[in-house]
Design a protein around this motif. Structure first.
Motif, PDB file in Angstrom:
ATOM      1  N   UNK A  31       2.558  -5.383 -11.306  1.00 31.13           N
ATOM      2  CA  UNK A  31       3.157  -6.395 -12.105  1.00 31.13           C
ATOM      3  C   UNK A  31       4.498  -5.850 -10.738  1.00 31.13           C
ATOM      4  N   UNK A  32       4.481  -4.843 -10.907  1.00 31.06           N
ATOM      5  CA  UNK A  32       5.646  -4.595  -9.688  1.00 31.06           C
ATOM      6  C   UNK A  32       5.488  -5.027  -8.155  1.00 31.06           C
ATOM      7  N   UNK A  33       4.299  -5.270  -8.003  1.00 29.13           N
ATOM      8  CA  UNK A  33       4.083  -6.084  -7.072  1.00 29.13           C
ATOM      9  C   UNK A  33       4.506  -7.558  -6.835  1.00 29.13           C
ATOM     10  N   UNK A  34       3.933  -8.432  -8.124  1.00 32.54           N
ATOM     11  CA  UNK A  34       3.325  -9.557  -8.058  1.00 32.54           C
ATOM     12  C   UNK A  34       5.326  -9.946  -7.938  1.00 32.54           C
ATOM     13  N   UNK A  35       6.574  -9.119  -8.598  1.00 30.29           N
ATOM     14  CA  UNK A  35       8.017  -8.988  -9.681  1.00 30.29           C
ATOM     15  C   UNK A  35       8.633  -9.589  -7.110  1.00 30.29           C
ATOM     16  N   UNK A  58      -3.598  12.480  -2.758  1.00 30.60           N
ATOM     17  CA  UNK A  58      -3.508  10.735  -2.749  1.00 30.60           C
ATOM     18  C   UNK A  58      -5.121  10.031  -2.810  1.00 30.60           C
ATOM     19  N   UNK A  59      -5.300  10.560  -1.577  1.00 31.04           N
ATOM     20  CA  UNK A  59      -6.802   9.282  -1.538  1.00 31.04           C
ATOM     21  C   UNK A  59      -7.967   9.838  -2.717  1.00 31.04           C
ATOM     22  N   UNK A  60      -7.519  11.190  -3.452  1.00 33.09           N
ATOM     23  CA  UNK A  60      -8.948  10.971  -4.484  1.00 33.09           C
ATOM     24  C   UNK A  60      -7.673  10.426  -5.171  1.00 33.09           C
ATOM     25  N   UNK A  61      -7.152   9.979  -5.223  1.00 34.03           N
ATOM     26  CA  UNK A  61      -6.109   9.517  -7.381  1.00 34.03           C
ATOM     27  C   UNK A  61      -7.424   8.235  -7.385  1.00 34.03           C
ATOM     28  N   UNK A  84       0.624  -1.551  -0.121  1.00 38.13           N
ATOM     29  CA  UNK A  84      -0.414   0.246   0.306  1.00 38.13           C
ATOM     30  C   UNK A  84       0.609   1.796   0.117  1.00 38.13           C
ATOM     31  N   UNK A  85       1.984   1.272   1.306  1.00 38.55           N
ATOM     32  CA  UNK A  85       2.945   2.053   0.927  1.00 38.55           C
ATOM     33  C   UNK A  85       3.322   2.541  -0.430  1.00 38.55           C
ATOM     34  N   UNK A  86       3.975   1.680  -1.237  1.00 34.64           N
ATOM     35  CA  UNK A  86       4.661   2.040  -2.685  1.00 34.64           C
ATOM     36  C   UNK A  86       3.283   2.208  -3.551  1.00 34.64           C
ATOM     37  N   UNK A  87       2.074   2.336  -3.353  1.00 35.05           N
ATOM     38  CA  UNK A  87       0.885   2.914  -4.462  1.00 35.05           C
ATOM     39  C   UNK A  87       0.910   3.575  -4.064  1.00 35.05           C
ATOM     40  N   UNK A  88       0.961   4.316  -2.821  1.00 36.34           N
ATOM     41  CA  UNK A  88       0.921   5.856  -1.857  1.00 36.34           C
ATOM     42  C   UNK A  88       1.871   6.891  -2.858  1.00 36.34           C
ATOM     43  N   UNK A  89       2.978   6.136  -2.287  1.00 37.18           N
ATOM     44  CA  UNK A  89       4.079   6.532  -3.713  1.00 37.18           C
ATOM     45  C   UNK A  89       4.389   6.635  -4.815  1.00 37.18           C
ATOM     46  N   UNK A  90       3.578   5.939  -5.352  1.00 36.11           N
ATOM     47  CA  UNK A  90       3.717   6.035  -7.055  1.00 36.11           C
ATOM     48  C   UNK A  90       2.946   6.779  -7.089  1.00 36.11           C
ATOM     49  N   UNK A  91       1.425   7.400  -6.488  1.00 39.99           N
ATOM     50  CA  UNK A  91       0.438   8.350  -6.665  1.00 39.99           C
ATOM     51  C   UNK A  91       1.461   9.900  -6.117  1.00 39.99           C
TER      52      UNK A  91
END
Length: 78
Positions: free
Chosen positions: A39-43, A24-27, A1-8
Motif C-alpha cells: 500500500x505504501x509502495x503504490x501510494x 534483516x535478511x532473515x526477517x 527495497x530500501x524502504x522494506x529493509x528500513x521497515x524491517x
C-alpha cells in the motif's frame, strides 16, 4: 527495497530484537506487513509517476484533438 529493509529494521528495533544484516535478511514479513508495504509502495509510485501520467494524458488529448483541428483548418482554408 530500501524502504522494506528500513521497515524491517524499525520492526526489529520495536520488538527489542538485535539488528544486523543477517537479522534483516532473515526477517519474514507477514501477509499484513506485506500488504502495508504494498500500500505504501503504490501510494509512493502514484506520487512519483503523477507527472508522467499527466504528460501521457495531455499527449493523448492532443492526439484526439489533432484530426478535429486539421478538419477545421481544411474547412477554413477552402
Amino acid at each position: 527495497m530500501l524502504r522494506d529493509r528500513l521497515d524491517t529494521v524499525e520492526r526489529l528495533a520495536a520488538d527489542g530484537k538485535p539488528i544486523s544484516p543477517t537479522a534483516v535478511d532473515a526477517f519474514q514479513a507477514t501477509p499484513d506487513i506485506r500488504a502495508t508495504r504494498d500500500q505504501w509502495r503504490d501510494g509512493f509510485l502514484d506520487v512519483v509517476l503523477r507527472a508522467v501520467h499527466q504528460e501521457m494524458e495531455e499527449l493523448e488529448r492532443k492526439a484526439e484533438q489533432s484530426p478535429y483541428e486539421e478538419a477545421i483548418s481544411a474547412v477554413e482554408a477552402a
